[in-house]
Design a protein around this motif. Structure first.
Motif, PDB file in Angstrom:
ATOM      1  N   ALA A   1       0.758  -1.233  -0.120  1.00  0.00           N
ATOM      2  CA  ALA A   1      -0.178  -0.241   0.054  1.00  0.00           C
ATOM      3  C   ALA A   1       0.917   1.367   0.183  1.00  0.00           C
ATOM      4  O   ALA A   1       0.512   2.200  -0.751  1.00  0.00           O
ATOM      5  CB  ALA A   1      -1.055   0.020   1.188  1.00  0.00           C
TER       6      ALA A   1
ATOM      7  N   THR B   1      -3.820  -7.282  -5.402  1.00  0.00           N
ATOM      8  CA  THR B   1      -2.373  -6.319  -5.822  1.00  0.00           C
ATOM      9  C   THR B   1      -2.864  -5.465  -7.244  1.00  0.00           C
ATOM     10  O   THR B   1      -2.328  -4.438  -7.183  1.00  0.00           O
ATOM     11  CB  THR B   1      -1.050  -7.249  -5.949  1.00  0.00           C
ATOM     12  OG1 THR B   1      -1.170  -7.857  -4.591  1.00  0.00           O
ATOM     13  CG2 THR B   1       0.038  -5.660  -5.911  1.00  0.00           C
TER      14      THR B   1
ATOM     15  N   ALA C   1      -5.381  -2.847  -6.717  1.00  0.00           N
ATOM     16  CA  ALA C   1      -4.959  -1.605  -5.989  1.00  0.00           C
ATOM     17  C   ALA C   1      -4.036  -1.071  -7.027  1.00  0.00           C
ATOM     18  O   ALA C   1      -4.180   0.334  -6.931  1.00  0.00           O
ATOM     19  CB  ALA C   1      -4.014  -2.224  -4.653  1.00  0.00           C
TER      20      ALA C   1
END
Lengths: 260, 260, 260, 260
Positions: free
Chosen positions: B24, B50, B53
């Motif tokens: 993150a 992942t 994101a």
């Protein structure tokens, strides 16, 4: 010939040093091959080798994703939420596409394996999750479904090209489900019975159950096996019987939408 | 700003219940993410999470294939012939594409991982085998190469879009190879030194070695890490230093050819 | 009979649904079985089944640990430090003991597999690390070593009960190493040649190389294979030839020290 | 102190490059450690490292076998027949013994993990199969059972040394089962509540359910967790509360029968 039907078999079910079944013999019989994608069987080598051999003979190629359980060959039920299932299917279908592109073959369809297929034939939500992910990873894929099951219902609702499948060596209950493998009458070993039964189903356009019930259904493909010499002989007999009755073994039509 | 550079990091290096690094935090710093593909790390879940994101923040996504060695994290050298390597790469790149399509993201590049990357930076044949398979599975993929290594030579010969990479936290020998990790001066821990060195390399368009030698090279991307809080802080400092010197962190340009 | 020799073969080399070789046929021929321990082949099921069958026929049972590489069947070299190797061996030997105890069989020896065995036959430190861990996990274990190799040297230095092995189907160089598998003369396929050569070696108490050189060595066991029907036939012929020459196939003597 | 109780925690739940929980902190708190055996977590390295650290501090060591499902951390239910289960348990217990011997530690007990433990707490036949195999692989092992569950019943019937366990951070139903994790009141996060509840249970010699029902049971060990900093703090608080109330945290007594 006025009628045709696809003949499909699971292939590429070895792993590393281990082989399973007689893929070479099957490739002379079937018109579609379902290739294991590395989770319950199959690895990058097996997949490439099998896809090359299938493409060389004009046999249609599909991804055959299953549960991540090599030791159990994907035959053990595993509890997995629908989000995980979607990712698992997208991973395997993508991997099969990667190998197919590398060997210059074309991936045409997706068929679920083992315990995952069993669950999906009972539970429409599970089938839906799997097919949605398969189609996202591979737009336009043919979805091979067990005719009359929750798999078929899910594929239809999702608007997929559904390839309706019957089994050559399994008997049916009156609700179109397969007789449980643990039952004595579940498996058909006699090539004469199996082949005449397949011809009859195709001519009638229906599943014929053990009790004699006739359940009308579209039949696009017949599943045969190659894990034993007897299974290969059975598959060959069915192919012959189809030809004798003017039913041409021909891979199902599939027009994939362009990707990207 | 008159100059730009890509900032890349390995991500999605967890597996099942295990996490690695602070993805993150890194996603706020880098412009490209190299996603592990299930063989040395990463599974269908980790990959999907992942990629989602990364896509949400506009970070470019690449496949990061490695040796099939979870326990060793792909850092152990394995002898594998070039045919196996090709299939292994095609499998992983395809799997990454499957997940990318499912989550609605776009795969743009391929970067080799760990021991496989090390071998490929020394042995052009190995690099060539890997890249050929990657491009077959994903036509037009950007190939991220260690600038000045056999990776670069292979990518150029094969006609790939090569993304030339330098390392922010590693020192260089006079032949443009990285100083061996076992040497005391191999790693740069001081954020001031690392960031000013990166700025200098970019301004000069050259790798600057430990001895001070200047090796002109194209630099498209800087590799940073996120496996420790210090690594994340180092990455952030480099980003800041680039901005201070009017070098914009921006994902590399990549125009993928249409597939099929 | 005035002389005896052990006959050993690798067994239990399946995994999950996959079989390898004809273990049932081999169990009628050999006197010791080396059981794969789950890393390069073999799983808890295969191990239990194979040990039960071996115990039933009075065939001696050993652990056959290898590299953690199912897909490569433990035949790919992997770089692994000696600490890892020790743990890896202790794990596999312990697992084999767990299964042996559960099925009521007795584990008697340890023999390294594949690439790990090859490295250990060249590098005494590697052999030493493996054997030290094996003996810690299983005090008093017989250590089956390639006669004349670094394996033998390590086992002797460590004070282990070394079981000296020669290969029935492989030719030898003049330094007592095996001719590389890639060389044309590496493998002996002719049962007559292989069996008369084994008899000669046993009668002379020496390895006889391709060039005719005689290297005196103790010979406790002959390695045969069962992965093909021809290999099984070769093993049977060797057994017959031994009996014809008054050499009794008998499992090596082994008195395990008491554990705990 | 007139009373004592064991404090146990799962440890060594990393794999390869990945860690889980703060084993070092936990080892200062608990008196028994349950070590993952390589199937759902843990590998030869992790096991050896964790056992060494536990032995150094006098913490008792047990095997913590689970389903073969790394990606799912052994938390997914898998259908497995009792024969397979037995072999699976014998394999893992044996592997743990192999590592324990190699690092010079002593294995004292066995506790089932995750979904396998859940099934065994509901299904006495499953528990029985697992414990029978564990005891065959490791005669005299202490069997850590969820107090009041089918695990306890199986261990008693089989005549094992049963170590009765209660959970510090989980609430109980009136039939002594744990409240399902999906229920809002399933987990206890407040250290004051958890520690005073543990003291009360130990003083009363009973499980106290959410409704206030008192179910008398022997309590030998309390399960605490270390996967988050809060969990470690909770474990430390419980230890302190025990000491304050003159209950000594001490590893359970266990006299293993001699093997062989």
């Amino acid at each position: 010939m006025t009628q045709s039907v696809d003949l499909n078999a699971d292939m590429g079910e070895g792993f590393g040093p281990w082989c399973m079944g007689d893929d070479a013999a099957l490739l002379d019989i079937v018109t579609s091959a379902n290739i294991a994608c590395g989770m319950h069987a199959g690895d990058w080598e097996t997949m490439a080798t099998t896809m090359r051999a299938a493409a060389r003979r004009g046999v249609g190629i599909g991804a055959h994703p299953g549960f991540p359980d090599l030791q159990g060959f994907g035959r053990r039920r595993m509890t997995m939420d629908s989000g995980s299932l979607r990712n698992l299917i997208a991973y395997q279908v993508g991997a099969a596409q990667g190998i197919a592109r590398f060997v210059g073959a074309e991936l045409r369809h997706v068929k679920l394996h083992g315990a995952l297929a069993n669950i999906a034939s009972e539970d429409k939500e599970v089938a839906w999750s799997c097919y949605e992910a398969a189609l996202a990873a591979m737009p336009g894929a043919g979805i091979m479904v067990l005719a009359g099951s929750a798999q078929q219902a899910a594929a239809e609702e999702i608007g997929a090209v559904a390839i309706h499948e019957v089994f050559a060596d399994r008997t049916y209950n009156d609700d179109a489900t397969l007789v449980d493998r643990k039952q004595p009458a579940a498996l058909i070993h006699d090539p004469d019975i199996a082949s005449s039964r397949m011809v009859e189903m195709l001519q009638q356009g229906a599943i014929i159950t053990e009790s004699g019930k006739v359940i009308p259904t579209r039949i696009d493909t017949i599943c045969v096996h190659g894990d034993t010499p007897a299974a290969v002989a059975l598959a060959a007999r069915i192919r012959d019987a189809l030809l004798t009755h003017a039913i041409e073994p021909r891979r199902f039509r599939c027009v994939l939408t362009t990707v990207e």
